[in-house]
Design an enzyme around this catalytic site. Sequence first.
Site, PDB file in Angstrom:
ATOM      1  N   CYS A 167      59.517  39.535  59.477  1.00  0.00           N
ATOM      2  CA  CYS A 167      58.277  39.722  58.704  1.00  0.00           C
ATOM      3  C   CYS A 167      57.101  39.200  59.535  1.00  0.00           C
ATOM      4  CB  CYS A 167      58.384  38.965  57.384  1.00  0.00           C
ATOM      5  SG  CYS A 167      56.782  38.731  56.584  1.00  0.00           S
ATOM      6  N   LYS A 199      67.409  39.326  47.267  1.00  0.00           N
ATOM      7  CA  LYS A 199      66.870  37.962  47.256  1.00  0.00           C
ATOM      8  C   LYS A 199      67.796  37.068  46.447  1.00  0.00           C
ATOM      9  CE  LYS A 199      62.094  39.459  47.562  1.00  0.00           C
ATOM     10  NZ  LYS A 199      60.968  39.925  46.811  1.00  0.00           N
TER      11      LYS A 199
HETATM   12  N1  LIG Z   1      49.453  38.462  52.424  1.00  0.00           N
HETATM   13  C1  LIG Z   1      50.800  37.979  52.521  1.00  0.00           C
HETATM   14  C2  LIG Z   1      51.726  39.147  52.752  1.00  0.00           C
HETATM   15  C3  LIG Z   1      53.179  38.752  52.776  1.00  0.00           C
HETATM   16  C4  LIG Z   1      54.112  39.942  52.675  1.00  0.00           C
HETATM   17  O1  LIG Z   1      53.684  41.088  52.463  1.00  0.00           O
HETATM   18  N2  LIG Z   1      55.391  39.670  52.837  1.00  0.00           N
HETATM   19  C5  LIG Z   1      56.393  40.695  52.620  1.00  0.00           C
HETATM   20  C6  LIG Z   1      57.466  40.698  53.679  1.00  0.00           C
HETATM   21  S1  LIG Z   1      56.841  41.105  55.305  1.00  0.00           S
HETATM   22  C7  LIG Z   1      57.094  40.395  51.296  1.00  0.00           C
HETATM   23  O2  LIG Z   1      57.263  39.252  50.920  1.00  0.00           O
HETATM   24  N3  LIG Z   1      57.471  41.406  50.568  1.00  0.00           N
HETATM   25  C8  LIG Z   1      58.129  41.208  49.297  1.00  0.00           C
HETATM   26  C9  LIG Z   1      59.370  41.976  49.181  1.00  0.00           C
HETATM   27  O3  LIG Z   1      59.771  42.630  50.151  1.00  0.00           O
HETATM   28  O4  LIG Z   1      59.969  41.872  48.128  1.00  0.00           O
HETATM   29  C10 LIG Z   1      50.864  36.965  53.648  1.00  0.00           C
HETATM   30  O5  LIG Z   1      50.001  37.018  54.549  1.00  0.00           O
HETATM   31  O6  LIG Z   1      51.749  36.096  53.636  1.00  0.00           O
END
Ligand SMILES: N[C@@H](CCC(=O)N[C@@H](CS)C(=O)NCC(=O)O)C(=O)O
Length: 245
Positions: A13, A40
């Site tokens: 990520c 998860k």
């Molecule tokens: N704005 C957030 C974005 C974080 C984000 O989009 N993370 C993704 C993974 S790269 C996530 O947690 N997605 C939730 C999921 O896949 O359920 C940051 O900068 O931390």
Amino acid sequence: MSIQLELFIHPMCPFAQRVLYVMAYKGIQCQIKEIDLVKKPDWFLEVNPKGLMPALKVTTSNRVCLLHDSIVISEYFESFPGPYLYPRLTNDVVDSLEKAVLDIIMSTSIDALKRQIGQIYYNATPNDRELGYFRRTIAVVEDLIPDGKYFGFKALGKDEITLIDLLALPLIERIVAFKDLGLPYYQGVNLQNILSWYSRIRQLPCVKAYEMPLIRYVNLRKYMQSNKYEGLSLPASNYDSPPKI
Ligand SMILES: N[C@@H](CCC(=O)N[C@@H](CS)C(=O)NCC(=O)O)C(=O)O
């Protein structure tokens, strides 16, 4: 005061990678827990009901806080002792004006770069307007880092690493990873300064400790463009090969 830090990440990520690079640069000790985003674990959702990632659980003697968002966690880490990632005044206080200048670069140019990575991952057939956005975004970044200088160089007049460089790095890793795939985005695009910056920052131990092989981003893109993508799975070595057709 003793603080216990548990950091929840997926190693592929880009937002988690920001936090890992900052953590390593500052020499901060965290308990790192890798999360499979396809399934998860219940214990993770108990700690972090929204399932957001990266997330940092901070336990002090009198409270427990959960932080998420890569920029929030990175700025919290920057407040720790260790090498500075924001310019300081003579009394070690953060130089708020210089920080504000860097924050603007972050919320404009680096954020634009983030949107363009999403385009490359998901949009294999960009139209002229989308190609124009990509080219303009890259040109702005190229202009900020002449000959591979760090991101604050033009605005602050000093070639010193700042938080912005480590927040930009996961995005630039993907720009570099996709550059030889013959994608329409890259036609006629000059990446000279970006490539100099990238080969320079890769020498840092904090980058060497957490960088992924670039081929994994290429394969992840293939997953995203197939009907086989459900989210980032573990282990990260799943992305050493493309999806089987
Ligand atoms: N704005 C957030 C974005 C974080 C984000 O989009 N993370 C993704 C993974 S790269 C996530 O947690 N997605 C939730 C999921 O896949 O359920 C940051 O900068 O931390």
